[in-house]
Design an enzyme around this catalytic site. Structure first.
Site, mmCIF file in Angstrom:
data_model
loop_
_atom_site.group_PDB
_atom_site.id
_atom_site.type_symbol
_atom_site.label_atom_id
_atom_site.label_comp_id
_atom_site.label_asym_id
_atom_site.label_seq_id
_atom_site.Cartn_x
_atom_site.Cartn_y
_atom_site.Cartn_z
ATOM 1 N N ALA A 203 -45.208 73.508 -55.064
ATOM 2 C CA ALA A 203 -44.996 73.094 -53.680
ATOM 3 C C ALA A 203 -43.737 72.264 -53.508
ATOM 4 O O ALA A 203 -43.081 72.316 -52.471
ATOM 5 C CB ALA A 203 -46.206 72.284 -53.199
ATOM 6 N N GLU A 207 -36.513 75.177 -55.589
ATOM 7 C CA GLU A 207 -35.711 76.233 -56.213
ATOM 8 C C GLU A 207 -34.851 76.995 -55.216
ATOM 9 O O GLU A 207 -33.909 77.696 -55.587
ATOM 10 C CB GLU A 207 -36.627 77.217 -56.963
ATOM 11 C CG GLU A 207 -37.389 78.213 -56.098
ATOM 12 C CD GLU A 207 -38.623 77.617 -55.438
ATOM 13 O OE1 GLU A 207 -39.335 78.341 -54.743
ATOM 14 O OE2 GLU A 207 -38.869 76.409 -55.618
ATOM 15 N N ASP A 249 3.489 80.846 -39.579
ATOM 16 C CA ASP A 249 4.789 81.475 -39.356
ATOM 17 C C ASP A 249 4.785 82.147 -37.986
ATOM 18 O O ASP A 249 3.736 82.626 -37.534
ATOM 19 C CB ASP A 249 5.054 82.537 -40.426
ATOM 20 C CG ASP A 249 5.218 81.931 -41.806
ATOM 21 O OD1 ASP A 249 6.005 80.998 -41.942
ATOM 22 O OD2 ASP A 249 4.538 82.406 -42.744
ATOM 23 N N ASP A 519 4.302 83.897 -46.997
ATOM 24 C CA ASP A 519 4.376 85.247 -47.570
ATOM 25 C C ASP A 519 5.356 85.378 -48.726
ATOM 26 O O ASP A 519 5.268 86.297 -49.510
ATOM 27 C CB ASP A 519 4.727 86.277 -46.489
ATOM 28 C CG ASP A 519 6.016 85.926 -45.750
ATOM 29 O OD1 ASP A 519 6.710 84.974 -46.178
ATOM 30 O OD2 ASP A 519 6.331 86.602 -44.755
ATOM 31 N N ASP A 523 7.120 80.180 -50.789
ATOM 32 C CA ASP A 523 6.017 79.590 -50.017
ATOM 33 C C ASP A 523 4.864 79.153 -50.916
ATOM 34 O O ASP A 523 3.983 78.402 -50.484
ATOM 35 C CB ASP A 523 5.468 80.612 -49.001
ATOM 36 C CG ASP A 523 6.453 80.878 -47.878
ATOM 37 O OD1 ASP A 523 7.291 79.997 -47.615
ATOM 38 O OD2 ASP A 523 6.382 81.954 -47.266
ATOM 39 N N ASP A 617 -38.849 81.969 -48.864
ATOM 40 C CA ASP A 617 -37.695 82.568 -49.553
ATOM 41 C C ASP A 617 -36.872 83.492 -48.658
ATOM 42 O O ASP A 617 -35.661 83.310 -48.521
ATOM 43 C CB ASP A 617 -38.161 83.309 -50.811
ATOM 44 C CG ASP A 617 -38.377 82.353 -51.980
ATOM 45 O OD1 ASP A 617 -38.255 81.142 -51.762
ATOM 46 O OD2 ASP A 617 -38.646 82.832 -53.098
#
Length: 781
Positions: A203, A207, A249, A519, A523, A617
């Site tokens: 209980a 988990e 950019d 890019d 950079d 769950d």
């Protein structure tokens, strides 16, 4: 029965783990370094892992070499092989003398060899190579064989979750031991006490927490990839909701990166280019001619493509297109001079012809303009920039000596003209900018363009355009001055890639959580330094992608905003799921412990807890994960990254939910015993009430701002499968005699079921009222 339930729980966990693994596998496929190959005479961009021996690969500056290969053709090619050799100096490469007899591969290192190696970086030039080895057969692969599992540092959320799980586990095991001892000493039945202790452990032990964290982040990365944003580092999802500044950019991110020449300035006049005209005025032929000569022969850059297309459309059969000229040398653009030149030699002429293009001020410097000419040029540039055009200057020179000089300044350049190019704003950008501001995120534009062009684009997208800092001005500022300036200035123009790092550092010094796009090779430091580095997927280099946390697959600013929205949604859902888990474990643990201490009949056996886990769950790992975002998710201020997931308010509310359910369920059990109902009937009433309260907790935690009735219209099929399945299974447990006996229940009548429903729903009604009160007082988040 217990074994059957355990197998079902394992099945649910296995399904979610497989779903997570598939998501991660697809992300790994997307994040694989890209390679440009020539197959069947066609250029194709594929994942680097799909390259095979015999493929022709096209390599350019900034690319990671995807395989060991031999260069068949190259121009000014050099590579950084430090990853393999430890030598920081780049290595100069040459092509094979004969493509018919390709030599065997040699070891990395050494100049003037035709070999390139997997993992090395192209730092200059371009070339075509034939693949000789891939995977573990490469030099990199040989090193990789010796590598073991790599462990990464835990994120703040993982550390917090692990601490919570540890504390709850200690608490659970302590209570388990307490139950065993108390039951054995008070009732003398140690075997039944052990069973009660096992029930308590089942209980209390949390988990679900690590499962939720793993599944939500992995599937979150998959969901973000559906919005054309690849997550290279899953923990970045935690940071997305905390971003306070987006540095982007202009070209290709805010705009379409589809350049088109719209206006040319030559001989003191402006010439508008109309799509419908048949020919161009003679006065601008020379400008177009030298803009093409100053560009790559087979251009990749959209600007150079625009020059080439203009020449092909209007000058194809004239003397201004030189397909037979030989390229002799190239002078690259530098930090000190924002212009580049290419030196050509025609078959019929002995002297060299030099074509230069670049920033208008750099071209003016090359042409040695006096003050009057500079003023005239600035006026022309300003006129074009105010229309949102990107403006480039073009110049030409000739040279007769055999030994070419080291720098561009040694040529006697003559100014040819200015070219104004239009790059339309992406359609969704203005709305995305508004969304950023409403979400408390400031957007900063960084561009290499003229300040006027940047301001014109800013006005089109609803961006503050009154203040601009240029690269040269930024260079003069101290770190402290820059920190003060970046608080208010949103446009930085004529910025060199190296200066982006200073901007990131200044913003972070001000306490901002920075997302930065980039890019190019240069950079990479800024992308690495930013809290969230974002590389361009289409036009970005491999180096930029490797340094970044996210990759934009479509290079679109709107996709960044979508990723931020999803990041906030994912974190919200993690918070909801964990709050629910904590809340529901309180009544389960309480009802396992209190009857033992008060010497009441036991309510729960392991079978009852396992049935509850069959609801808990899938609810926490499937239903909450699929929950859509809150309506106000982009109307809040960014989340403080230093603020824990379970602050006092969240923890307190979650525990209060659990305690209120525990009180109601305990009251139902106590009243049923007080009324003289037998143990099996009391257990059935109590358990049914807890199941209804559990489902109510799921529904109430879907939103901490909207009531259950308001969330009913929000689509979440997974949630209703969980709720429907729980109610159907409860009906079987109560009304199928064989199963009812296994659970130790008595038959319940309609009035009993109604009481359980009312009690279960009543246990969370106070939280619904709290939502309404908080919403009125503006205390929702």
């Amino acid at each position: 029965m217990l074994l059957g339930f355990v197998l079902v729980v394992m099945g649910i966990t296995f399904y979610q783990e497989r779903k997570t693994e598939r998501a991660l596998e697809s992300l790994r496929d997307l994040s694989s370094p890209r390679a440009l190959v020539i197959r069947d005479g066609v250029d194709k961009r594929i994942a680097g892992r799909e390259v095979v021996p015999g493929d022709l690969i096209v390599l350019a500056e900034g690319d990671r070499v995807p395989a060991d290969a031999v260069l068949l053709d190259c121009t000014n090619f050099s590579a950084d092989e430090s990853l393999l050799t430890g030598e920081s100096v780049s290595v100069r490469k040459v092509s094979c003398i004969s493509t018919e007899q390709v030599p065997l591969m040699a070891r990395p290192g050494g100049d003037d060899l035709p070999f390139v190696f997997s993992g090395s970086l192209v730092v200059q030039g371009q070339g075509v190579a034939v693949v000789r080895a891939t995977g573990i057969n490469t030099e990199m692969g040989k090193i990789g064989k010796a590598l073991q599992k790599v462990t990464s540092e835990e994120t703040a959320l993982q550390k917090e979750t692990n601490l919570l799980v540890r504390n709850l586990a200690i608490l659970g095991l302590s209570l388990c031991l307490l139950v065993v001892i108390a039951y054995g000493m008070t009732r003398g039945d140690w075997l039944q006490g052990l069973l009660a202790g096992i029930t308590m452990a089942m209980a209390v032990l949390p988990e679900e927490f690590p499962v939720v964290l793993t599944i939500f982040l992995a599937l979150g990365a998959w969901r973000i990839s559906q919005s054309n944003v690849l997550t290279r580092r899953v923990p970045t999802i935690e940071t997305l909701g905390s971003a306070t500044v987006l540095c982007v950019d202009k070209t290709g991110t805010l705009t379409m990166n589809r350049m088109k020449v719209k206006k040319i300035f030559a001989g003191g006049e402006f010439f508008e280019l109309d799509d419908g005209r048949d020919r161009l005025p003679d006065a601008i032929h020379e400008v177009i001619e030298f803009s093409i000569l100053a560009s790559q022969i087979d251009p990749f850059d959209p600007m150079e493509k625009a020059f080439k297309k203009l020449g092909e459309d209007y000058l194809a059969k004239t003397e201004h297109i030189h397909m037979d000229w030989e390229l002799v040398k190239e002078y690259s653009l530098s930090k000190k001079l924002l212009a580049m030149s290419r030196v050509w030699r025609s078959p019929s002429r002995k002297e060299y012809v030099i074509a230069a293009k670049g920033a208008p001020e750099a071209i003016a410097e090359l042409c040695h303009f006096d003050l009057n000419k500079q003023t005239e040029l600035s006026r022309a540039v300003q006129i074009m920039a105010q229309e949102g055009m990107r403006v480039l200057g073009v110049a030409t020179a000739s040279f007769q000596e055999t030994n070419l000089p080291d720098g561009q300044h040694d040529f006697d350049f003559k100014f040819t003209g200015l070219i104004g190019m239009e790059d339309p704003v992406r359609p969704g950008v203005p709305q995305a900018i508004k969304e950023c501001y409403s979400a408390g995120i400031r957007v900063v534009m960084i561009t290499g363009d003229n300040p006027g062009t940047a301001q014109a684009i800013a006005r089109q997208i609803g961006f503050p355009s009154d203040q601009v800092i240029t690269g040269p001005e930024l260079e003069k500022l101290s770190d402290q001055e820059l920190q003060n300036q970046v608080r208010n200035v949103c446009i930085f123009s004529r910025v060199m890639p190296e200066q982006k790092l200073r901007l990131v550092q200044a913003l972070k010094a001000n306490g901002e959580v920075v997302a930065m796009t980039g890019d190019g090779v240069n950079d990479a430091p800024a992308l690495k330094a930013a809290n969230i580095g974002i590389a361009m997927g289409k036009r970005g280099t491999d180096v930029a992608r490797e340094a970044a946390s996210l990759v934009l697959l479509d290079d679109d600013f709107s996709s960044i905003v979508k990723a931020v929205r999803l990041g906030r949604r994912i974190f919200d859902n993690i918070k909801k799921a964990m709050a629910y888990i904590l809340a529901i474990h309180v009544p389960i643990a309480g009802m396992s412990l209190i009857p033992v201490l008060l010497e009441w009949p036991l309510i729960f056996f392991p079978i009852h807890v396992v049935f509850l886990e069959l609801i808990i769950d899938p609810a926490c790992s499937i239903a909450f994960e699929a929950e859509p975002e809150e309506a106000d998710v982009m109307l809040r201020q960014p989340r403080d990254p230093n603020k824990p997931l379970f602050n006092r308010r969240t923890l307190g509310l979650s525990l209060l939910q659990g305690v209120s359910v525990l009180i109601i369920v305990l009251a139902v059990f106590a009243v049923s015993l007080y009324r003289g109902q037998d143990e099996s009937e009391a257990r059935a009433l109590t358990y049914t009430t807890l199941i209804i309260a559990n489902l109510s907790l799921i529904l109430v935690n879907r939103s901490w701002s909207r009531t259950i009735l308001e969330t009913m219209s929000t689509p979440n099929p997974a949630l209703w499968w969980v709720v429907g399945g729980a109610l159907a299974f409860l009906a079987l447990v109560i009304y199928v005699p064989f199963i009812r006996e296994l659970f130790g229940f008595a038959h319940l009548h309609f009035i009993d079921i109604a009481i359980c429903f009312m009690a279960g729903i009543a246990s969370v009604l106070w939280f619904e009222g709290l939502k309404i009160i908080n919403r009125k007082q503006g205390l929702i988040h």
